[in-house]
Write an enzyme that holds these catalytic residues in place. Sequence first.
Site, PDB file in Angstrom:
ATOM      1  N   ALA A 152       8.974  67.478  16.279  1.00  0.00           N
ATOM      2  CA  ALA A 152       9.862  68.463  15.608  1.00  0.00           C
ATOM      3  C   ALA A 152      11.258  68.055  16.319  1.00  0.00           C
ATOM      4  O   ALA A 152      12.133  67.994  15.787  1.00  0.00           O
ATOM      5  CB  ALA A 152       9.415  69.935  16.282  1.00  0.00           C
ATOM      6  N   TYR A 153      11.294  67.663  17.457  1.00  0.00           N
ATOM      7  CA  TYR A 153      12.686  67.268  18.141  1.00  0.00           C
ATOM      8  C   TYR A 153      13.278  66.003  17.291  1.00  0.00           C
ATOM      9  O   TYR A 153      14.293  65.857  16.896  1.00  0.00           O
ATOM     10  CB  TYR A 153      12.582  67.089  19.780  1.00  0.00           C
ATOM     11  CG  TYR A 153      13.719  66.589  20.246  1.00  0.00           C
ATOM     12  CD1 TYR A 153      14.734  67.472  20.437  1.00  0.00           C
ATOM     13  CD2 TYR A 153      13.741  65.333  20.562  1.00  0.00           C
ATOM     14  CE1 TYR A 153      15.891  66.874  21.144  1.00  0.00           C
ATOM     15  CE2 TYR A 153      15.188  64.648  21.209  1.00  0.00           C
ATOM     16  CZ  TYR A 153      16.182  65.751  21.369  1.00  0.00           C
ATOM     17  OH  TYR A 153      17.345  65.262  22.061  1.00  0.00           O
ATOM     18  N   SER A 154      12.388  64.862  17.190  1.00  0.00           N
ATOM     19  CA  SER A 154      12.461  63.689  16.543  1.00  0.00           C
ATOM     20  C   SER A 154      12.881  63.797  15.023  1.00  0.00           C
ATOM     21  O   SER A 154      13.987  63.243  14.691  1.00  0.00           O
ATOM     22  CB  SER A 154      11.372  62.867  16.776  1.00  0.00           C
ATOM     23  OG  SER A 154      10.987  62.466  17.979  1.00  0.00           O
ATOM     24  N   SER A 156      14.177  66.768  13.891  1.00  0.00           N
ATOM     25  CA  SER A 156      15.494  67.534  13.670  1.00  0.00           C
ATOM     26  C   SER A 156      16.557  66.560  13.900  1.00  0.00           C
ATOM     27  O   SER A 156      17.556  66.646  13.207  1.00  0.00           O
ATOM     28  CB  SER A 156      15.387  68.192  14.707  1.00  0.00           C
ATOM     29  OG  SER A 156      15.421  68.066  16.168  1.00  0.00           O
TER      30      SER A 156
END
Length: 246
Positions: A152-154, A156
Amino acid sequence: MNRIDLDGRVAIVTGGAQGIGRAVAERFLVSGATVWLWDRDAALVEATAAEIGAKARVVDQTDAEAVVAAAADVMAADGRIDVLVANAGIAGANATLWDYDLAEWRRVIDINLNGVFHCCRAVVPHMLAAGYGRIVNVASIAGKEGNPNAAAYSASKAGVIALTKSLGKETAGKNIAVNCVTPAAARTAIFDQMKQEHIDYMLSKIPRARFLEVNEAAAMIAWLASEENSFTTGAVFDLSGGRATY
């Protein structure tokens, strides 16, 4: 420390109450700018603003209407918005993609990607009207390479890179420069959201064998936010300590 010329400029720094955002705000203030800290933590942003001599506004960047209203408040108070540093973001949970909680996925994307979109969307019309602007979006090396157990972080942050390139092209002829930076991890409060094994993984990937210092990020961002950066737009600037391969 070189003094970047930001005399008379009005800057917004999101997530400005702590970490990289605070370091950027402090650097901007030394450089002569009026600085607004936007942050969702009311107590912390008010305290930080009082400590460093900035202005504070409580803003939830996932709320598009609230962001537009906050930009209008800056315009009403100072008559211009010259600089936006879209820095606010979260790490989110660490888990394999197939085990990733759907609500957590949406939360990370909403804050890290939709939030940057909302902030850019709110300030660009004011910059277009003035014929000047500088935007620096804070992405991550994870947006280039992808980190395991952080889809999710990557994702985003990869979205922030693409958004930056698109907006940079759209405003290239308007004296508005839109760029992003891709930091490796800095030891800030965001570490509190991560598992130790994930922190160890990130450190193992950095050839300089240490984490980024927030003042190092602020130094690069300050130049990108200045009038001196008159040509480069839609670009990605590495702050990864040698990790980035492209």
